[in-house]
Design an enzyme around this catalytic site. Sequence first.
Site, mmCIF file in Angstrom:
data_model
loop_
_atom_site.group_PDB
_atom_site.id
_atom_site.type_symbol
_atom_site.label_atom_id
_atom_site.label_comp_id
_atom_site.label_asym_id
_atom_site.label_seq_id
_atom_site.Cartn_x
_atom_site.Cartn_y
_atom_site.Cartn_z
ATOM 1 N N GLU A 36 19.209 64.402 45.661
ATOM 2 C CA GLU A 36 18.980 63.425 44.574
ATOM 3 C C GLU A 36 18.518 62.098 45.164
ATOM 4 O O GLU A 36 19.057 61.629 46.165
ATOM 5 C CB GLU A 36 20.281 63.210 43.787
ATOM 6 C CG GLU A 36 20.092 62.280 42.587
ATOM 7 C CD GLU A 36 21.402 61.976 41.852
ATOM 8 O OE1 GLU A 36 22.119 62.920 41.475
ATOM 9 O OE2 GLU A 36 21.703 60.773 41.694
ATOM 10 N N HIS A 57 18.447 65.339 34.068
ATOM 11 C CA HIS A 57 19.603 64.483 33.802
ATOM 12 C C HIS A 57 20.726 65.494 33.516
ATOM 13 O O HIS A 57 20.524 66.700 33.685
ATOM 14 C CB HIS A 57 19.276 63.582 32.593
ATOM 15 C CG HIS A 57 20.212 62.442 32.384
ATOM 16 N ND1 HIS A 57 21.473 62.611 31.893
ATOM 17 C CD2 HIS A 57 20.091 61.095 32.594
ATOM 18 C CE1 HIS A 57 22.098 61.442 31.813
ATOM 19 N NE2 HIS A 57 21.262 60.488 32.244
ATOM 20 N N HIS A 87 28.014 68.739 39.267
ATOM 21 C CA HIS A 87 27.726 67.307 39.352
ATOM 22 C C HIS A 87 28.983 66.446 39.204
ATOM 23 O O HIS A 87 29.214 65.827 38.158
ATOM 24 C CB HIS A 87 26.684 66.955 38.287
ATOM 25 C CG HIS A 87 25.905 65.711 38.557
ATOM 26 N ND1 HIS A 87 24.815 65.648 39.385
ATOM 27 C CD2 HIS A 87 26.063 64.441 38.094
ATOM 28 C CE1 HIS A 87 24.325 64.414 39.413
ATOM 29 N NE2 HIS A 87 25.074 63.650 38.640
ATOM 30 N N GLU A 119 28.382 64.115 44.288
ATOM 31 C CA GLU A 119 28.642 62.862 45.018
ATOM 32 C C GLU A 119 30.131 62.573 45.106
ATOM 33 O O GLU A 119 30.685 61.829 44.280
ATOM 34 C CB GLU A 119 27.927 61.694 44.328
ATOM 35 C CG GLU A 119 26.423 61.752 44.459
ATOM 36 C CD GLU A 119 25.726 60.501 43.931
ATOM 37 O OE1 GLU A 119 26.379 59.621 43.330
ATOM 38 O OE2 GLU A 119 24.495 60.402 44.131
ATOM 39 N N GLU A 166 16.199 54.231 30.568
ATOM 40 C CA GLU A 166 16.592 53.639 31.852
ATOM 41 C C GLU A 166 15.456 53.916 32.835
ATOM 42 O O GLU A 166 14.765 54.927 32.704
ATOM 43 C CB GLU A 166 17.934 54.203 32.351
ATOM 44 C CG GLU A 166 17.971 55.709 32.543
ATOM 45 C CD GLU A 166 19.334 56.236 32.984
ATOM 46 O OE1 GLU A 166 20.315 55.465 33.037
ATOM 47 O OE2 GLU A 166 19.420 57.437 33.289
ATOM 48 N N TRP A 214 24.020 66.471 28.479
ATOM 49 C CA TRP A 214 23.566 65.297 27.706
ATOM 50 C C TRP A 214 22.422 65.691 26.793
ATOM 51 O O TRP A 214 21.599 66.541 27.173
ATOM 52 C CB TRP A 214 23.050 64.197 28.648
ATOM 53 C CG TRP A 214 24.054 63.450 29.448
ATOM 54 C CD1 TRP A 214 24.848 63.952 30.442
ATOM 55 C CD2 TRP A 214 24.356 62.052 29.365
ATOM 56 N NE1 TRP A 214 25.615 62.941 30.976
ATOM 57 C CE2 TRP A 214 25.332 61.762 30.328
ATOM 58 C CE3 TRP A 214 23.873 61.000 28.557
ATOM 59 C CZ2 TRP A 214 25.850 60.492 30.526
ATOM 60 C CZ3 TRP A 214 24.390 59.719 28.752
ATOM 61 C CH2 TRP A 214 25.371 59.478 29.734
ATOM 62 N N LYS A 270 15.742 59.120 28.625
ATOM 63 C CA LYS A 270 16.775 58.109 28.390
ATOM 64 C C LYS A 270 16.178 56.745 28.706
ATOM 65 O O LYS A 270 15.364 56.610 29.627
ATOM 66 C CB LYS A 270 18.004 58.379 29.272
ATOM 67 C CG LYS A 270 19.181 57.508 28.869
ATOM 68 C CD LYS A 270 20.446 57.797 29.651
ATOM 69 C CE LYS A 270 21.537 56.843 29.160
ATOM 70 N NZ LYS A 270 22.634 56.694 30.084
ATOM 71 N N TYR A 321 18.836 55.470 46.448
ATOM 72 C CA TYR A 321 18.116 54.851 45.331
ATOM 73 C C TYR A 321 17.260 53.745 45.924
ATOM 74 O O TYR A 321 17.776 52.828 46.563
ATOM 75 C CB TYR A 321 19.107 54.384 44.237
ATOM 76 C CG TYR A 321 19.431 55.567 43.342
ATOM 77 C CD1 TYR A 321 20.259 56.593 43.804
ATOM 78 C CD2 TYR A 321 18.821 55.717 42.097
ATOM 79 C CE1 TYR A 321 20.476 57.729 43.040
ATOM 80 C CE2 TYR A 321 19.038 56.849 41.318
ATOM 81 C CZ TYR A 321 19.859 57.851 41.791
ATOM 82 O OH TYR A 321 20.055 58.977 41.036
HETATM 83 C C1 IDC Z 1 23.493 58.286 35.841
HETATM 84 C C2 IDC Z 1 22.547 58.437 34.677
HETATM 85 C C3 IDC Z 1 23.020 57.582 33.522
HETATM 86 C C4 IDC Z 1 24.467 57.929 33.202
HETATM 87 C C5 IDC Z 1 25.335 57.812 34.458
HETATM 88 C C6 IDC Z 1 26.772 58.250 34.228
HETATM 89 O O1 IDC Z 1 21.253 58.054 35.087
HETATM 90 O O2 IDC Z 1 22.207 57.778 32.398
HETATM 91 O O3 IDC Z 1 24.949 57.030 32.231
HETATM 92 O O4 IDC Z 1 24.798 58.633 35.468
HETATM 93 O O5 IDC Z 1 26.889 59.550 33.846
HETATM 94 C C7 IDC Z 1 23.931 59.016 40.847
HETATM 95 C C8 IDC Z 1 24.480 60.172 40.112
HETATM 96 C C9 IDC Z 1 23.854 60.336 38.757
HETATM 97 C C10 IDC Z 1 23.580 58.974 38.134
HETATM 98 C C11 IDC Z 1 22.540 58.255 38.992
HETATM 99 C C12 IDC Z 1 22.092 56.915 38.444
HETATM 100 O O6 IDC Z 1 24.419 61.370 40.843
HETATM 101 O O7 IDC Z 1 24.700 61.086 37.942
HETATM 102 O O8 IDC Z 1 23.064 59.184 36.837
HETATM 103 N N1 IDC Z 1 23.095 58.115 40.335
HETATM 104 O O9 IDC Z 1 23.173 56.068 38.282
HETATM 105 N N2 IDC Z 1 24.209 58.677 42.094
HETATM 106 C C13 IDC Z 1 23.572 57.521 42.371
HETATM 107 C C14 IDC Z 1 22.856 57.149 41.262
#
Ligand code: IDC
Length: 368
Positions: free
Chosen positions: A285, A81, A153, A191, A326, A85, A324, A257
């Site tokens: 990712e 993560h 990031h 991203e 989630e 954090w 975390k 995802y």
């Molecule tokens: C998410 C984390 C979450 C956090 C959020 C904002 O899981 O805990 O609150 O970011 O900082 C991405 C991103 C990645 C995201 C993840 C899920 O690269 O930083 O992390 N995600 O949302 N792209 C698609 C999904």
Amino acid sequence: MGKRNHSRSLAYRCQNAGRRRRFGTLLLVFCMIVAMLGSAADITVYAASTPVSKHGQLSVDGANLVDSKGKTFQLRGISTHGINWDVGAPYVNKKAFKTLRDEWGVNAIRLSMYTEDYNGYCSGGDQSELKSLIYKGVKYATELGMYVIIDWHILSDGNPNDNITEAKKFFTTMAKKYKNYKNVIFEICNEPNGCSWKTIKSYAKKIIKTIRKYDKDAVIIVGTPSWSQLGSDLTSNEVADSPITGYDNIMYSLHFYAAESAHSEYLPDKLKYAVKKGLPVIVSEFGLSAADGNGSIDKTSANKWFTLLNKYNISYFCWSLSNKNESSSLLKSTTKKTSGWTSSNLSTAGKYIKKKYLARKKALGSKA
Ligand code: IDC
């Protein structure tokens, strides 16, 4: 009599001293053999079992990531993560990486450092502390013979040019420091979103040039439009149609995802198109959840993704090594251990990923 006794005892002592010397010599030889065997065993273990000692410097050949022998090579990675954090930083430790390497079949770690979100590197985070966490992460990965991505990031800062001055400084430092490393990979913008491929490309060319000034060959990953979906909408393919030219060892990221139905519906076709066009793609990712990192996990869709990615030998990094609360987290939120997890410490996602990665490693055999 006294004399005889004396000479006898002298002879006895001499004999005894001789025995002790022989014993000493034998002990020395024995220790030397043990030491030699020991170091030979160390070397063998090192040579035979770490991913980096087996596969060396990676490079890009056409659409493929290949190892130092030119053989197609797949990274099975886990992403932290955010290391900025409190649910990310504790897992940048050697035992955690070793657990992943030895018990999950993981050969690479992605160190994600947010630039803007949550006291990121460019939004109030302690830059020297964050850099030292990266140095530690790279050190642990290197000692364990694992590959490691240094991930700039970007997320809420959708246009990578927003922080290009900081990015140039950061990657200059990293490229200078790691230019002779075989295992370090640079990801220059996680991203991008809300900006065109042209804009991203212009950023990428500048940062690639910055890195290449010092590091001539490291693999560099470029983020792609719309949260790294290879194009600015679900069906467009700007990246495959117009890749960056003039540099070697460049890869392009595709993120998905699994529980996001649009991702699973549209992105596999984009991937196939890219591969056909010879674009080197890396899934730097992915998650099993929806795109917000939470909600239910979709194993059926994930299974299909793994079949496709493995077919093309495409590398992947799962989001994220965290407790975390989630569903994309690989650890249960009640897990306090920062390494050496047992099955009961893992979330549903964690259990699934561990099983999948181990199965893939097994299927690849000596190629893993
Ligand atoms: C998410 C984390 C979450 C956090 C959020 C904002 O899981 O805990 O609150 O970011 O900082 C991405 C991103 C990645 C995201 C993840 C899920 O690269 O930083 O992390 N995600 O949302 N792209 C698609 C999904």
